[in-house]
Design an enzyme around this catalytic site. Structure first.
Site, PDB file in Angstrom:
ATOM      1  N   ASN A 174      54.659  42.482  18.247  1.00 35.90           N
ATOM      2  CA  ASN A 174      56.119  42.425  18.158  1.00 35.90           C
ATOM      3  C   ASN A 174      56.425  41.767  16.823  1.00 35.90           C
ATOM      4  O   ASN A 174      56.382  40.542  16.697  1.00 35.90           O
ATOM      5  CB  ASN A 174      56.660  41.613  19.340  1.00 35.90           C
ATOM      6  CG  ASN A 174      58.171  41.477  19.300  1.00 35.90           C
ATOM      7  OD1 ASN A 174      58.838  41.996  18.393  1.00 35.90           O
ATOM      8  ND2 ASN A 174      58.722  40.774  20.272  1.00 35.90           N
ATOM      9  N   ARG A 222      56.252  46.872  19.839  1.00 35.53           N
ATOM     10  CA  ARG A 222      57.639  46.796  20.297  1.00 35.53           C
ATOM     11  C   ARG A 222      58.513  47.285  19.140  1.00 35.53           C
ATOM     12  O   ARG A 222      58.490  46.710  18.051  1.00 35.53           O
ATOM     13  CB  ARG A 222      58.004  45.362  20.641  1.00 35.53           C
ATOM     14  CG  ARG A 222      59.417  45.261  21.127  1.00 35.53           C
ATOM     15  CD  ARG A 222      59.720  43.888  21.620  1.00 35.53           C
ATOM     16  NE  ARG A 222      61.050  43.866  22.191  1.00 35.53           N
ATOM     17  CZ  ARG A 222      61.556  42.825  22.802  1.00 35.53           C
ATOM     18  NH1 ARG A 222      60.848  41.740  22.936  1.00 35.53           N
ATOM     19  NH2 ARG A 222      62.772  42.870  23.290  1.00 35.53           N
ATOM     20  N   HIS A 249      66.782  45.353  25.453  1.00 34.41           N
ATOM     21  CA  HIS A 249      65.967  44.640  26.448  1.00 34.41           C
ATOM     22  C   HIS A 249      65.387  45.606  27.480  1.00 34.41           C
ATOM     23  O   HIS A 249      65.056  45.213  28.602  1.00 34.41           O
ATOM     24  CB  HIS A 249      66.769  43.545  27.195  1.00 34.41           C
ATOM     25  CG  HIS A 249      67.081  42.337  26.360  1.00 34.41           C
ATOM     26  ND1 HIS A 249      68.298  41.718  26.371  1.00 34.41           N
ATOM     27  CD2 HIS A 249      66.332  41.650  25.468  1.00 34.41           C
ATOM     28  CE1 HIS A 249      68.280  40.691  25.527  1.00 34.41           C
ATOM     29  NE2 HIS A 249      67.090  40.643  24.957  1.00 34.41           N
ATOM     30  N   ARG A 283      74.198  34.268  19.149  1.00 29.89           N
ATOM     31  CA  ARG A 283      75.048  35.465  18.984  1.00 29.89           C
ATOM     32  C   ARG A 283      76.302  35.324  19.846  1.00 29.89           C
ATOM     33  O   ARG A 283      76.236  34.788  20.949  1.00 29.89           O
ATOM     34  CB  ARG A 283      74.274  36.723  19.412  1.00 29.89           C
ATOM     35  CG  ARG A 283      73.225  37.148  18.413  1.00 29.89           C
ATOM     36  CD  ARG A 283      72.350  38.265  18.955  1.00 29.89           C
ATOM     37  NE  ARG A 283      71.006  37.805  19.195  1.00 29.89           N
ATOM     38  CZ  ARG A 283      70.066  38.491  19.861  1.00 29.89           C
ATOM     39  NH1 ARG A 283      70.349  39.676  20.367  1.00 29.89           N
ATOM     40  NH2 ARG A 283      68.866  37.991  20.028  1.00 29.89           N
ATOM     41  N   GLU A 290      57.430  41.744  29.011  1.00 30.10           N
ATOM     42  CA  GLU A 290      57.629  42.901  28.130  1.00 30.10           C
ATOM     43  C   GLU A 290      56.314  43.332  27.475  1.00 30.10           C
ATOM     44  O   GLU A 290      56.077  44.517  27.264  1.00 30.10           O
ATOM     45  CB  GLU A 290      58.669  42.540  27.045  1.00 30.10           C
ATOM     46  CG  GLU A 290      60.051  42.360  27.621  1.00 30.10           C
ATOM     47  CD  GLU A 290      60.942  41.446  26.800  1.00 30.10           C
ATOM     48  OE1 GLU A 290      60.676  40.229  26.748  1.00 30.10           O
ATOM     49  OE2 GLU A 290      61.904  41.941  26.207  1.00 30.10           O
TER      50      GLU A 290
END
Ligand code: AMP
Length: 394
Positions: free
Chosen positions: A9, A93, A181, A241, A379
């Site tokens: 990732n 990813r 996600h 965010r 993940e």
């Protein structure tokens, strides 16, 4: 000899990695860690499956130690740690698969060309994700590589859930709601049947609450709506965010406060959310431990927005059978789970406070109309599964 699947990732200044034993169907974890501080103060930490440190390292050639050096180091690390292994594939990813990809795919030149065109849609992540693919192609051209997308799981959403009410000419340029996600939601959908068969077949809202936070409504394990849309900034307030704001706010920042695109990007991605509202921290643990009123307000705003989105997603799936909390905050904070559930009492969710505090998987009472769960996401394992499956198809 173990057939190792390496999962990468890659971000702008860090690469998270995990290695799995791809020779076994259950894909046991071999090691995991990250190389961070690329181009500034590079350092790495690798841990075994039990979380014990196996190697930490730092490099002094700061400015020149980047993605390429980090990936070469990782391949060496695997060799030195697991002499009996054979690296068989790398799973990446990749944040954006656009409308091109509704599932993971083997990477070839044609796939890379499509993925490059999506860079303007995810400029903060896509170029770094693709850079890692290029580097592996250069240093180990023999290795199959697989792209696993954050967006792919959401391609099952009805057209209505993916659309903005903008003119078709803008939509046709790719301005639509993609959702993110997806690897986390797909993992939860894959394990949900072992926890709650009814929820797995029924209508479940999953709340992925971490540094990045979003929610997804699933029906029968397929995404039907999500809070993140065109970019990973829509929806819930997050660590730094802002989540959804009236688009008029952006116009005001441009026209009245004379902020340019870069300054607005910095504001909405890096200086807002829990950090911006509290003025203290983006870390939920710090806010929960604080007695500052601004920390309390930031937490209230976070849970209030989650509860509002819960109502919206329940409407999108025309009912709700279960709620699942996952990711850093969702898995580890009984406090946040309880506050969200209290706001969701009107849906018939009744939390079992003891089970919630004890960290049980099921945290609702037997009489709760909506079952509530806390389930760890994974993940990286999802990427390893896709990589293993695509290798087997070849
Ligand atoms: P993630 O991005 O999934 O790694 O999640 C990171 C977020 O999880 C940070 O805001 C952490 O403060 C939060 N987190 C981790 N452990 C806990 C905990 N025990 N209680 C509250 N928040 C936590």
């Amino acid at each position: 000899m173990a057939d190792v699947v390496l999962v990468l990732n890659a971000g702008s200044s860090s690469i998270k990695f995990s290695a799995f034993d791809g020779g076994k169907a259950s894909l046991p974890l071999i090691l995991r860690g990250q190389v961070e501080g690329l181009y500034t103060a590079p350092r790495s930490l690798a841990k075994d499956a039990a979380g014990a440190e196996i190697e930490s390292k730092s490099w002094s050639d700061n400015a020149t130690f980047g993605h390429e050096e980090a990936i070469a180091y990782l391949i060496d690390l695997l060799r030195s740690q697991r002499g009996d292994h054979r690296l068989v594939a790398v799973g990446h990813r990749i944040v954006h698969g656009g409308m091109f990809f509704d599932r993971a795919t083997r990477i070839d030149e044609g796939v890379m060309a499509k993925l490059q065109t999506l860079t303007p849609l995810a400029p903060l992540h896509q170029p770094h994700n693709l850079k890692a693919v290029d580097i592996v192609t250069r240093i180990r051209p023999d290795l199959p590589q697989v792209a696993c997308f954050d967006t792919a799981f959401h391609r099952t959403q009805p057209e209505l859930a993916q659309a903005f009410a903008l003119p078709a000419a803008i939509t046709d340029r790719g301005v639509r709601r993609y959702g993110f996600h997806g690897l986390s939601y797909e993992y939860i959908a894959s394990v949900l049947p072992t926890f709650d068969a009814k929820a797995a077949r029924g209508r479940t809202v999953v709340a992925h609450l971490g540094n990045g936070s979003s929610m997804c409504a699933m029906v029968n394990g397929r995404s039907v709506a999500s809070t993140m849309g065109f970019t990973a900034v829509e929806g819930l307030p997050m660590g730094t965010r802002c989540g959804s704001v009236d688009p008029g706010v952006i116009l005001y920042l441009l026209a009245e406060l004379k902020m340019d695109a870069k300054a607005i990007e910095d504001l909405i991605y890096k200086r807002s959310g829990l950090l911006g509202v509290s003025g203290l921290s983006s870390d939920m643990r710090t806010l929960l431990a604080s007695d500052d009123a601004r920390a309390a307000f930031a937490i209230d705003l976070f849970t209030y927005r989650i509860a509002r989105e819960l109502g919206s997603l329940a409407a999108a799936s025309e009912g709700i059978d279960a709620i699942v909390f996952t990711a850093g905050i969702g898995e580890n904070s009984p406090d946040i789970r309880q506050r969200v559930c209290e706001r969701a009492a009107w849906l018939g969710a009744v939390i079992d406070e003891d089970a919630n505090r004890a960290g049980s998987a099921c945290i609702s009472t037997p009489s709760s109309l909506v079952s509530v769960w806390s389930i760890p996401t994974n993940e990286e394992l999802m990427i390893a599964r896709h990589t293993q499956a695509l290798l087997a198809e070849a």
